[in-house]
Design a protein around this motif. Structure first.
Motif, PDB file in Angstrom:
ATOM      1  N   LEU A 218       0.999  -1.180  -0.145  1.00 34.90           N
ATOM      2  CA  LEU A 218       0.099  -0.020   0.054  1.00 34.90           C
ATOM      3  C   LEU A 218       0.754   1.431   0.031  1.00 34.90           C
ATOM      4  CD1 LEU A 218      -2.835  -0.943   2.454  1.00 34.90           C
ATOM      5  CD2 LEU A 218      -3.039  -0.651  -0.113  1.00 34.90           C
ATOM      6  N   GLY A 219       1.931   0.995   0.816  1.00 38.65           N
ATOM      7  CA  GLY A 219       2.834   2.493   0.845  1.00 38.65           C
ATOM      8  C   GLY A 219       3.401   2.567  -0.511  1.00 38.65           C
ATOM      9  N   PHE A 220       3.861   1.446  -1.434  1.00 40.95           N
ATOM     10  CA  PHE A 220       4.159   1.518  -2.704  1.00 40.95           C
ATOM     11  C   PHE A 220       3.129   2.048  -3.587  1.00 40.95           C
ATOM     12  CE2 PHE A 220       4.594  -0.220  -7.003  1.00 40.95           C
ATOM     13  CZ  PHE A 220       5.809   0.483  -7.268  1.00 40.95           C
ATOM     14  N   ILE A 221       2.018   1.842  -3.724  1.00 40.39           N
ATOM     15  CA  ILE A 221       1.123   2.465  -4.489  1.00 40.39           C
ATOM     16  C   ILE A 221       0.700   3.681  -4.302  1.00 40.39           C
ATOM     17  CG2 ILE A 221       0.425   0.243  -5.983  1.00 40.39           C
ATOM     18  CD1 ILE A 221      -2.169   0.515  -4.570  1.00 40.39           C
ATOM     19  N   ALA A 222       0.667   4.075  -2.818  1.00 38.50           N
ATOM     20  CA  ALA A 222       0.154   5.496  -2.557  1.00 38.50           C
ATOM     21  C   ALA A 222       0.372   6.553  -3.417  1.00 38.50           C
ATOM     22  CB  ALA A 222       0.589   5.481  -0.957  1.00 38.50           C
ATOM     23  N   GLY A 223      -0.592   7.273  -3.813  1.00 42.33           N
ATOM     24  CA  GLY A 223       0.001   8.518  -4.752  1.00 42.33           C
ATOM     25  C   GLY A 223       0.002   8.091  -6.232  1.00 42.33           C
ATOM     26  N   LYS A 224      -0.020   6.544  -6.420  1.00 39.79           N
ATOM     27  CA  LYS A 224       0.015   6.048  -7.960  1.00 39.79           C
ATOM     28  C   LYS A 224      -1.531   5.740  -8.388  1.00 39.79           C
ATOM     29  CE  LYS A 224       4.645   4.666  -7.505  1.00 39.79           C
ATOM     30  NZ  LYS A 224       4.919   4.484  -6.140  1.00 39.79           N
ATOM     31  N   GLU A 225      -2.304   6.718  -8.648  1.00 40.19           N
ATOM     32  CA  GLU A 225      -3.864   6.277  -8.605  1.00 40.19           C
ATOM     33  C   GLU A 225      -3.982   5.452  -9.876  1.00 40.19           C
ATOM     34  OE1 GLU A 225      -6.283   9.713  -8.074  1.00 40.19           O
ATOM     35  OE2 GLU A 225      -5.329   9.562  -5.911  1.00 40.19           O
ATOM     36  N   ASN A 226      -3.083   5.277 -10.770  1.00 38.94           N
ATOM     37  CA  ASN A 226      -3.573   4.465 -12.004  1.00 38.94           C
ATOM     38  C   ASN A 226      -2.825   3.037 -11.954  1.00 38.94           C
ATOM     39  OD1 ASN A 226      -1.209   5.566 -12.067  1.00 38.94           O
ATOM     40  ND2 ASN A 226      -1.076   6.298 -14.162  1.00 38.94           N
ATOM     41  N   LEU A 227      -2.383   2.691 -10.651  1.00 39.68           N
ATOM     42  CA  LEU A 227      -1.841   1.424 -10.699  1.00 39.68           C
ATOM     43  C   LEU A 227      -2.723   0.841  -9.664  1.00 39.68           C
ATOM     44  CD1 LEU A 227       2.242   1.372 -10.246  1.00 39.68           C
ATOM     45  CD2 LEU A 227       0.481   0.798 -12.137  1.00 39.68           C
ATOM     46  N   SER A 228      -2.724  -0.584  -9.778  1.00 40.54           N
ATOM     47  CA  SER A 228      -3.523  -1.426  -8.754  1.00 40.54           C
ATOM     48  C   SER A 228      -2.614  -2.238  -8.046  1.00 40.54           C
ATOM     49  CB  SER A 228      -4.284  -2.412  -9.550  1.00 40.54           C
ATOM     50  OG  SER A 228      -3.874  -3.094 -10.195  1.00 40.54           O
ATOM     51  N   LEU A 229      -2.896  -2.912  -6.846  1.00 42.01           N
ATOM     52  CA  LEU A 229      -1.848  -3.702  -6.280  1.00 42.01           C
ATOM     53  C   LEU A 229      -2.648  -5.076  -5.950  1.00 42.01           C
ATOM     54  CD1 LEU A 229       0.844  -4.035  -4.168  1.00 42.01           C
ATOM     55  CD2 LEU A 229      -0.929  -3.377  -2.464  1.00 42.01           C
ATOM     56  N   SER A 230      -1.828  -5.931  -6.248  1.00 42.61           N
ATOM     57  CA  SER A 230      -2.290  -7.331  -6.007  1.00 42.61           C
ATOM     58  C   SER A 230      -1.777  -7.984  -4.931  1.00 42.61           C
ATOM     59  CB  SER A 230      -2.326  -8.264  -7.057  1.00 42.61           C
ATOM     60  OG  SER A 230      -3.188  -7.845  -8.373  1.00 42.61           O
ATOM     61  N   VAL A 231      -2.305  -8.546  -3.762  1.00 41.10           N
ATOM     62  CA  VAL A 231      -1.645  -9.270  -2.697  1.00 41.10           C
ATOM     63  C   VAL A 231      -2.327 -10.534  -2.575  1.00 41.10           C
ATOM     64  CG1 VAL A 231      -1.380  -9.256  -0.116  1.00 41.10           C
ATOM     65  CG2 VAL A 231      -1.209  -7.056  -1.532  1.00 41.10           C
ATOM     66  N   ASN A 232      -1.347 -11.570  -2.494  1.00 35.75           N
ATOM     67  CA  ASN A 232      -1.881 -13.115  -2.260  1.00 35.75           C
ATOM     68  C   ASN A 232      -2.135 -13.064  -0.548  1.00 35.75           C
ATOM     69  OD1 ASN A 232      -1.289 -14.579  -4.661  1.00 35.75           O
ATOM     70  ND2 ASN A 232       0.576 -13.155  -4.292  1.00 35.75           N
ATOM     71  N   LEU A 233      -3.364 -13.682  -0.574  1.00 34.09           N
ATOM     72  CA  LEU A 233      -4.024 -13.803   0.728  1.00 34.09           C
ATOM     73  C   LEU A 233      -4.154 -15.330   1.044  1.00 34.09           C
ATOM     74  CD1 LEU A 233      -5.356 -11.788   2.646  1.00 34.09           C
ATOM     75  CD2 LEU A 233      -7.426 -12.395   1.627  1.00 34.09           C
ATOM     76  N   SER A 234      -3.571 -15.796   2.127  1.00 37.71           N
ATOM     77  CA  SER A 234      -3.690 -17.110   2.554  1.00 37.71           C
ATOM     78  C   SER A 234      -5.333 -17.285   3.274  1.00 37.71           C
ATOM     79  CB  SER A 234      -2.788 -17.482   3.530  1.00 37.71           C
ATOM     80  OG  SER A 234      -3.227 -18.431   4.346  1.00 37.71           O
ATOM     81  N   MET A 235      -5.891 -18.261   2.834  1.00 38.52           N
ATOM     82  CA  MET A 235      -7.301 -18.489   3.494  1.00 38.52           C
ATOM     83  C   MET A 235      -7.247 -18.568   4.680  1.00 38.52           C
ATOM     84  SD  MET A 235      -9.887 -18.908   1.656  1.00 38.52           S
ATOM     85  CE  MET A 235     -10.315 -19.087  -0.264  1.00 38.52           C
ATOM     86  N   ASP A 236      -6.270 -18.739   5.549  1.00 33.32           N
ATOM     87  CA  ASP A 236      -6.236 -18.711   6.976  1.00 33.32           C
ATOM     88  C   ASP A 236      -6.637 -17.357   7.579  1.00 33.32           C
ATOM     89  OD1 ASP A 236      -5.289 -21.260   6.569  1.00 33.32           O
ATOM     90  OD2 ASP A 236      -3.480 -21.273   7.738  1.00 33.32           O
ATOM     91  N   SER A 237      -6.205 -16.225   6.735  1.00 33.86           N
ATOM     92  CA  SER A 237      -6.594 -14.930   7.333  1.00 33.86           C
ATOM     93  C   SER A 237      -8.056 -14.881   7.193  1.00 33.86           C
ATOM     94  CB  SER A 237      -6.075 -14.053   6.350  1.00 33.86           C
ATOM     95  OG  SER A 237      -4.379 -14.086   6.205  1.00 33.86           O
ATOM     96  N   LEU A 238      -8.886 -15.355   6.535  1.00 31.40           N
ATOM     97  CA  LEU A 238     -10.098 -15.316   6.386  1.00 31.40           C
ATOM     98  C   LEU A 238     -10.908 -15.763   7.550  1.00 31.40           C
ATOM     99  CD1 LEU A 238     -10.323 -15.483   2.464  1.00 31.40           C
ATOM    100  CD2 LEU A 238     -10.389 -13.365   4.119  1.00 31.40           C
ATOM    101  N   ASN A 239     -10.352 -16.465   8.650  1.00 28.20           N
ATOM    102  CA  ASN A 239     -11.411 -16.933   9.483  1.00 28.20           C
ATOM    103  C   ASN A 239     -11.655 -16.107  10.628  1.00 28.20           C
ATOM    104  OD1 ASN A 239     -11.151 -19.574   8.489  1.00 28.20           O
ATOM    105  ND2 ASN A 239      -9.227 -19.739   9.533  1.00 28.20           N
ATOM    106  N   ASN A 240     -10.914 -14.940  10.452  1.00 28.62           N
ATOM    107  CA  ASN A 240     -11.131 -13.702  11.460  1.00 28.62           C
ATOM    108  C   ASN A 240     -12.318 -12.826  10.793  1.00 28.62           C
ATOM    109  OD1 ASN A 240     -10.909 -11.410  12.773  1.00 28.62           O
ATOM    110  ND2 ASN A 240      -8.773 -11.083  12.716  1.00 28.62           N
TER     111      ASN A 240
END
Ligand code: C2E
Ligand code: MG
Ligand code: MG
Length: 399
Positions: A218-240
């Motif tokens: 997020l720090g990297f794309i802050a201020g770069k509105e024409n770029l998207s950031l994809s982050v890999n999520l582990s299914m484990d994080s979704l238990n919360n």
């Protein structure tokens, strides 16, 4: 005979007449040091005695007794470290499977050749012996890491994001990056995620890792509105169940628009708690965070997920992209995935675009975005501007 041709070749085929012809073809190409064998068993005995004396093996797939596939399996135990060429009169899909198998065994696979063998094809494949050096390959996993080493790495901020660009297929525009984590180990150098993600999952440290990757990204794309950031999520994080609120807070702290962030999901393990995952993912989409189904088609990412989860992006696994231009089976799978994405109204990303043929195929396919070594390898944030300038030049040459 040039110096390059002065290496020993072993040809295995049950047909003595074919061996005779191939020997002559090899001689015409300047390869004179050729041994032949009509039995895979016999060839293995020779190799066991002197595994390093041959630089290339050409092996027929369909032989009575031990066939080519079985031979590949036994070849591993001989210590042979040269190149392998498979020959077959069978249909192309069998050769493709044999090729996949040879590669999965980490053999130095030079190519597959159909019978009747064309001299030009043979010459091309054998040239690869000279060009193929192990340098371009990633080091195999050398050791495993303990949980305390990993914790220290987190504390010392040794885990850093590399970014792999994604471009629009139609225009070539640079539209986004996928964050891919690397461990910069003080002694062992750069370590790839396959060596520590499952450790982090097992010891419930994956949330800390994702968090780290997300905030850096997020720090990297802050201020770069024409770029998207994809982050890999582990299914484990979704238990919360607080996860969506947490993500929204992070996005807003970084001054990034929710739609600039895309969370990539695979079903790397069975979802322990299907309901809370579904709850979380649906709420993330409601808040306009992007959701992508990663490695689509591999079995970890299935049709059932596509049915149940409100994805707005589908990433076709690299196993279906690279080589698609010349492989009808890949084309069938690639086109079916693409058309499914279109019918569901979701964006399609092709992963594993490795060469110009892949790229040209995509250009004619209607796929939205492309990612892969042909465009760029994952790199540190500071290398992206140089890459971008080079990519613009490359695009001009391609058009
Ligand atoms: P993925 O999300 O499918 O990421 C793509 C992987 O393919 C990356 O490997 C990338 O370097 C590689 N790749 C990209 N283009 C090409 C190409 O043209 N040809 C080939 N052969 N490979 C290509 P990497 O970085 O080793 O990541 C492997 C996997 O580790 C990722 O697969 C992802 O599932 C996981 N991973 C990476 N970073 C993270 C992270 O921060 N969190 C979690 N939970 N998983 C991560
Ligand atoms: Mg991914
Ligand atoms: Mg993937």
């Amino acid at each position: 005979m040039s110096i390059e041709n002065r290496f020993r070749i072993l040809v295995i085929d049950d047909d003595p007449f074919f061996l005779k012809i191939l020997r002559r073809q090899l001689k015409n190409l300047g390869y004179e040091d050729v041994d032949t064998s009509t039995h895979a068993h016999q060839a293995l005995t020779t190799l066991q005695d002197e595994p390093l004396s041959f630089k290339v093996i050409l092996c027929d797939l369909n032989m009575p007794g031990m066939d080519g596939i079985e031979f590949i399996r036994h070849l591993l135990s001989t210590g042979f470290d040269g190149g392998l060429v498979l020959i077959s009169g069978q249909d192309a899909r069998i050769l493709d499977s044999a090729e996949a198998l040879a590669k999965a065994h980490n053999l130095n696979f030079l190519g597959a050749v159909r019978k009747p063998v064309m001299p030009a094809v043979l010459a091309e494949v054998l040239q690869r012996t000279i060009r193929k050096s192990p340098k371009g390959f990633r080091k195999p996993a050398t050791r495993t890491y303990s949980v305390s080493e990993f914790l220290t790495a987190l504390d010392r901020r040794e885990l850093i994001n590399h970014y792999q660009p994604q471009v629009c297929v139609k225009t070539g525009d640079f539209v986004g990056v996928e964050a891919l984590v690397r461990w910069l180990h003080p002694q062992d150098g750069m370590i790839f995620p396959d060596q520590f993600i499952s450790l982090a999952e097992e010891f419930k440290l994956i949330d800390r890792l994702t968090d780290h990757v997300l905030l850096q990204g997020l720090g990297f794309i802050a201020g770069k509105e024409n770029l998207s950031l994809s982050v890999n999520l582990s299914m484990d994080s979704l238990n919360n169940l607080d996860y969506p609120e947490y993500v929204m807070q992070a996005v807003s702290n970084a001054n990034v628009l929710p739609m600039q962030l895309i969370l990539e999901v695979t079903e790397s393990r069975l979802m322990k708690d299907r309901l809370s995952s579904l709850d979380n993912l649906t709420r993330l989409r409601l808040k306009e965070i992007g959701l992508s189904i990663d490695d689509f088609g591999t079995g970890h990412s299935s049709l059932a997920q596509l049915r149940d989860i409100p994805f707005n992006e589908l990433k076709i696994d690299r196993g279906f992209t690279h080589g698609v231009a010349s492989n009808p089976a890949l084309q069938a799978i690639f086109e079916a995935s693409l058309s499914m994405a279109k019918q569901l109204g979701i964006k399609c990303v092709a992963e594993g675009v490795e060469d110009e043929d892949d790229w040209r195929y995509l250009r004619g396919s209607g796929c939205d975005l492309a990612q892969g070594y042909f465009i760029a390898r994952p790199m540190s944030a500071e290398n992206l501007p140089i890459w971008h300038a080079n990519w613009l030049d490359k695009l001009k040459r391609l058009n």
